[in-house]
Motif scaffolding. Sequence first.
Motif, short mmCIF file in Angstrom:
data_model
loop_
_atom_site.label_atom_id
_atom_site.label_comp_id
_atom_site.label_asym_id
_atom_site.label_seq_id
_atom_site.Cartn_x
_atom_site.Cartn_y
_atom_site.Cartn_z
N LEU A 133 73.45 -28.71 8.30
CA LEU A 133 73.25 -29.53 7.10
C LEU A 133 72.34 -28.82 6.09
N VAL A 134 71.21 -28.31 6.59
CA VAL A 134 70.25 -27.61 5.70
C VAL A 134 70.88 -26.34 5.13
N GLY A 135 71.61 -25.61 5.98
CA GLY A 135 72.25 -24.38 5.52
C GLY A 135 73.28 -24.63 4.43
N GLY A 136 73.99 -25.76 4.51
CA GLY A 136 74.96 -26.09 3.47
C GLY A 136 74.30 -26.63 2.22
N ILE A 148 71.28 -17.26 -0.88
CA ILE A 148 72.54 -17.88 -0.43
C ILE A 148 72.91 -17.37 0.95
N LEU A 149 72.77 -16.06 1.17
CA LEU A 149 73.09 -15.49 2.49
C LEU A 149 72.10 -15.95 3.56
N ALA A 150 70.86 -16.23 3.15
CA ALA A 150 69.88 -16.77 4.11
C ALA A 150 70.28 -18.17 4.55
N TYR A 151 70.68 -19.02 3.60
CA TYR A 151 71.12 -20.37 3.96
C TYR A 151 72.43 -20.32 4.77
N SER A 152 73.27 -19.34 4.44
CA SER A 152 74.49 -19.14 5.23
C SER A 152 74.15 -18.79 6.68
N SER A 153 73.11 -17.96 6.85
CA SER A 153 72.65 -17.58 8.19
C SER A 153 72.16 -18.81 8.96
N ILE A 154 71.39 -19.69 8.29
CA ILE A 154 70.88 -20.92 8.93
C ILE A 154 72.05 -21.78 9.41
#
Length: 296
Positions: A133-136, A148-154
């Motif tokens: 949820l947080v990553g999206g 964006i890639l950091a949140y994609s990693s999460i």
Amino acid sequence: MGLEINTLAIIPIMAQQHHPRAIEATTKYFLTQATAAAMILFASTTNAWLMGEWEIHQLSHPLATTTVMLALALKLGLAPVHFWLPEVLQGLELTTGLILSTWQKLAPFALMIQTTPTINSSLLVAIGLLSTLVGGWGGLNQTQLRKILAYSSIAHLGWMVLILQFAPSLTLLSLSLYIIMTSSAFLTLKTNNALTINTLATSWTKSPTLAALAALVLLSLGGLPPLSGFMPKWLILQELTKQGLPLSATLAAMTALLSLYFYLRLCYALTLTIYPNTLTATAPWRLNFTMITLPL
């Protein structure tokens, strides 16, 4: 000790750019990793004190197992202890960011796989769902590609943790595909020298083939059906349903749509946007221009 050597070895690589943002990112990373390592030590000594068992894959006290899980979540950047990851990644150059997003995940994941049988299953599912949820959600309003890639990693790590206790082989499949796709994404951005969504628009004019490949990689990270990134998500949802967790599977699938939205934004900027031509040498107003020299 292995985790500490791993942390200390990457710090000079992170700080090689003598830039305030890089130094700040390195300091944040060091403090975070040191805190997580101290928590792991605390958990193991607590378990030894209360239960008389030193081995990390035989933790039996609830306090020790929960502390180890939170420490490993902090090391990996899982929600709710994910706040350091986007900030650290934003301060690094793309090659170092690639190492941080892929190689640095392997050691904590190895520990997490070993300790999974003793960890409370509802805690793992909760951390996994929260991370997806947080990553999206976190990536929706970002313009910096590294964030964006950091949140994609999460988000991807959340999917892996979600299925870890039921099918570790699926987690390993998902991790290996994530490493391949993230490496491709970082290297493509490095080749195009793109750091924001706006600069992605120049990629098509530089190399159309590379831009098309980058779009496919990003859609694969998002998990669109014909591409390889869809396979682990499909298998994970299937396994969750088999284990009697249809609600968790539905929530995970819904949060994947959030991630897909910002991947589609990147693909739109990459392939369907032409950067405005700012060459003034061929502008019509310049051709009839005569320079007027004023007397001194």
